[in-house]
Structure formats: C-alpha cells, structure tokens
Write an enzyme that holds these catalytic residues in place. Sequence first.
Site, mmCIF file in Angstrom:
data_model
loop_
_atom_site.group_PDB
_atom_site.id
_atom_site.type_symbol
_atom_site.label_atom_id
_atom_site.label_comp_id
_atom_site.label_asym_id
_atom_site.label_seq_id
_atom_site.Cartn_x
_atom_site.Cartn_y
_atom_site.Cartn_z
ATOM 1 N N SER A 20 0.822 -1.204 0.000
ATOM 2 C CA SER A 20 0.000 0.000 0.000
ATOM 3 C C SER A 20 0.859 1.258 0.000
ATOM 4 C CB SER A 20 -0.899 -0.002 1.238
ATOM 5 O OG SER A 20 -1.621 1.202 1.319
ATOM 6 N N ILE A 70 4.607 10.955 3.767
ATOM 7 C CA ILE A 70 3.492 11.432 2.940
ATOM 8 C C ILE A 70 2.298 11.803 3.811
ATOM 9 C CG2 ILE A 70 1.887 10.842 1.075
ATOM 10 C CD1 ILE A 70 4.792 11.116 0.148
ATOM 11 N N ASN A 98 -6.559 -0.933 1.461
ATOM 12 C CA ASN A 98 -5.897 -0.503 2.684
ATOM 13 C C ASN A 98 -6.719 0.608 3.322
ATOM 14 O OD1 ASN A 98 -3.870 1.484 4.137
ATOM 15 N ND2 ASN A 98 -2.859 -0.511 4.092
ATOM 16 N N CYS A 128 -1.455 4.408 12.108
ATOM 17 C CA CYS A 128 -1.867 5.811 12.160
ATOM 18 C C CYS A 128 -1.877 6.285 13.612
ATOM 19 C CB CYS A 128 -3.269 5.980 11.579
ATOM 20 S SG CYS A 128 -3.482 5.333 9.913
ATOM 21 N N ASN A 190 5.316 -2.930 8.238
ATOM 22 C CA ASN A 190 5.165 -1.557 7.787
ATOM 23 C C ASN A 190 6.554 -0.907 7.879
ATOM 24 O OD1 ASN A 190 4.022 0.962 7.091
ATOM 25 N ND2 ASN A 190 2.151 0.487 8.235
ATOM 26 N N THR A 191 6.655 0.371 7.596
ATOM 27 C CA THR A 191 7.954 1.028 7.570
ATOM 28 C C THR A 191 8.556 1.191 8.972
ATOM 29 O OG1 THR A 191 6.854 3.177 7.599
ATOM 30 C CG2 THR A 191 7.496 2.292 5.450
ATOM 31 N N GLY A 242 11.163 -4.464 1.688
ATOM 32 C CA GLY A 242 12.387 -4.537 0.894
ATOM 33 C C GLY A 242 12.418 -5.599 -0.180
ATOM 34 N N THR A 264 8.639 -0.405 -2.315
ATOM 35 C CA THR A 264 9.541 0.642 -2.795
ATOM 36 C C THR A 264 10.164 0.316 -4.142
ATOM 37 O OG1 THR A 264 10.024 1.273 -0.516
ATOM 38 C CG2 THR A 264 11.607 1.965 -2.171
#
Length: 300
Positions: A20, A70, A98, A128, A190-191, A242, A264
Amino acid sequence: MNTRVKIAGIEFKNPVTVASGTFGSGMEYCEFVDLGRLGAVTTKGVANVPWTGNPTPRVAEVSSGMLNAIGLQNPGIETFVGRDIPFLRQYDTKIIVNVCGHAPEEYVAVAERLADEDVDMLEINVSCPNVKAGGITLGTEPKNVESITKEIKSKAKQPVIIKLSPNVTDITEIAKAAESGGADGVSLINTITGMKIDINRRQFVLANKTGGMSGPAVHPVAVRMVYQVANAVNVPIIGMGGVSTYEDALELIMAGATMVAVGTANFVNPNVTIEVIDGIEKYMRDNDIDDINELIGCVN
C-alpha cells in the site's frame, strides 16, 4: 504447477501483490504493468474523508532505501468507490483495500461503506496516530489492536487483515492481539521510523522530521519478523519489506508468508512485480516444486 494461494477463503492466482502506498490503485502503473498478472492490487490507504497529508518535503532517498512522510494523503472513500473500484474491476486480479484512520470510528466507517462494494479484502493500517489517545500509534498497544480489530470485524463483510508496525518491542504480541480480535490475517512489516539530516543546511530533510524507512535495507528485519509471527499465530501472513527480487519474495514465503507485497522497488522498476512472479515460477520449475504452498514456512 500451482501458484495459487488462499487467505481467509479468498483464492489468489499467485502470491504477489503490491505494498500500500507504492502503487496508488494501479492507474499510474497500468501502462507499464499488466495488472491482470498480479495476485492482487493492494490500494493506497483510504480514509472516511479526504486527507491532505503532511507538508513537503516528504520523501528522501537514503542508503538502500527511502524515507517517506506522505501522511497517507488520499481523496477519501467516496472518490475511491466511484473511481478506483470500477477501474480495478477491469482486470483479473483481487482487490485489497488498505484502510486508514485517526480513531476507531473512522476505520469502522470505511469498513461499513465498503461492506457491499466489490472488493475482496481489507488491510487495516493501524500505524496511524490515534488522536483520541494523545497521538499514540494505534498499532503499538496490544489492547488497542485487539479492540479495533473486534470493532472492524463486527461491521466488515470482507476478510480483515491487520497491518503490523515493526516499531514495537515484540511484534508477536501485536500479532497475537490481532488474532485475538478476530483478524483473518496479518501483514508485515510496515515502515521503520527513521530520520535524515542535511548537514550543509543543518536542517531535517523531511518537514515532518521523521519518516517511514522502506527498501532493501529493511528486508532482513522483515524476514525475521515474518518468521517470528508465523511461529506465534495461526492466521495467514502477507509479508513485505524490501522485496526487490523473486529471491527476496521467496525468503518471506519460506519464513511463513502466504503472500508477499512489493513496495519501494516499484519506484525504481515499474515492472518489478512481474519479474518477481516470473522468477518464482522459474524457481518452482527448476526445483521441481509443483505447488507454491509447499514452500510456505518450510524453514524451521
């Protein structure tokens, strides 16, 4: 040779989707990628109302990856329903939506709105900040994760996947909480929170100061966490973090992921998802593997 996999009763033609936020809803990529080849398209985060996102600059390149802040900019659920779902339904692929929100009721509102829409699965981004809890990230507290999962499951008609944040002490505790709340699966990672400083300007590179780090540098962390979660819960996993090659994807599958998401790498090579799919199929042929499911969690 069978590349089909199932999550919560939904069958995917192959185990490859997109992460996403890296693919929009496919509109930006359809000139370069045959969306019908993908097991699923996972959409950018969708909220109950439009979000403007964070101030710029909000993307920065770092060694072996990128930072983004973002802020989940999106046009809101009504635009998504009217524009994106009809677009995606032109293709022979599953749709994973998502869902993002700032409070439990915002997530629930999106799940209710999508209940009778033609989408296949919901992926809930609990990374979030919860405005009602002083900005604490929803996905970092097991009790919050279990609670919000129960609320969404009570309204959703599609299977619910909870997307886990790696920015926690023990990701298995968060995964167990999602499972306890009734999640049909989990996705991870997630990141990872990171920061970059411009030493010449002596300023933060991102207006938000911090951002989510993604790309090849986080892949070993993702493999480790997928393996840990696969050994802690009994629900299926969508693995990500990754993935740039079919070898990366197979690592996550062998660690326990039923599906993998490419993120990415789409920015570097728009055709990467097709290359991953082709690479997995070639690996199966070369190694006389008849069914992709033989590889899921095959290391122990």
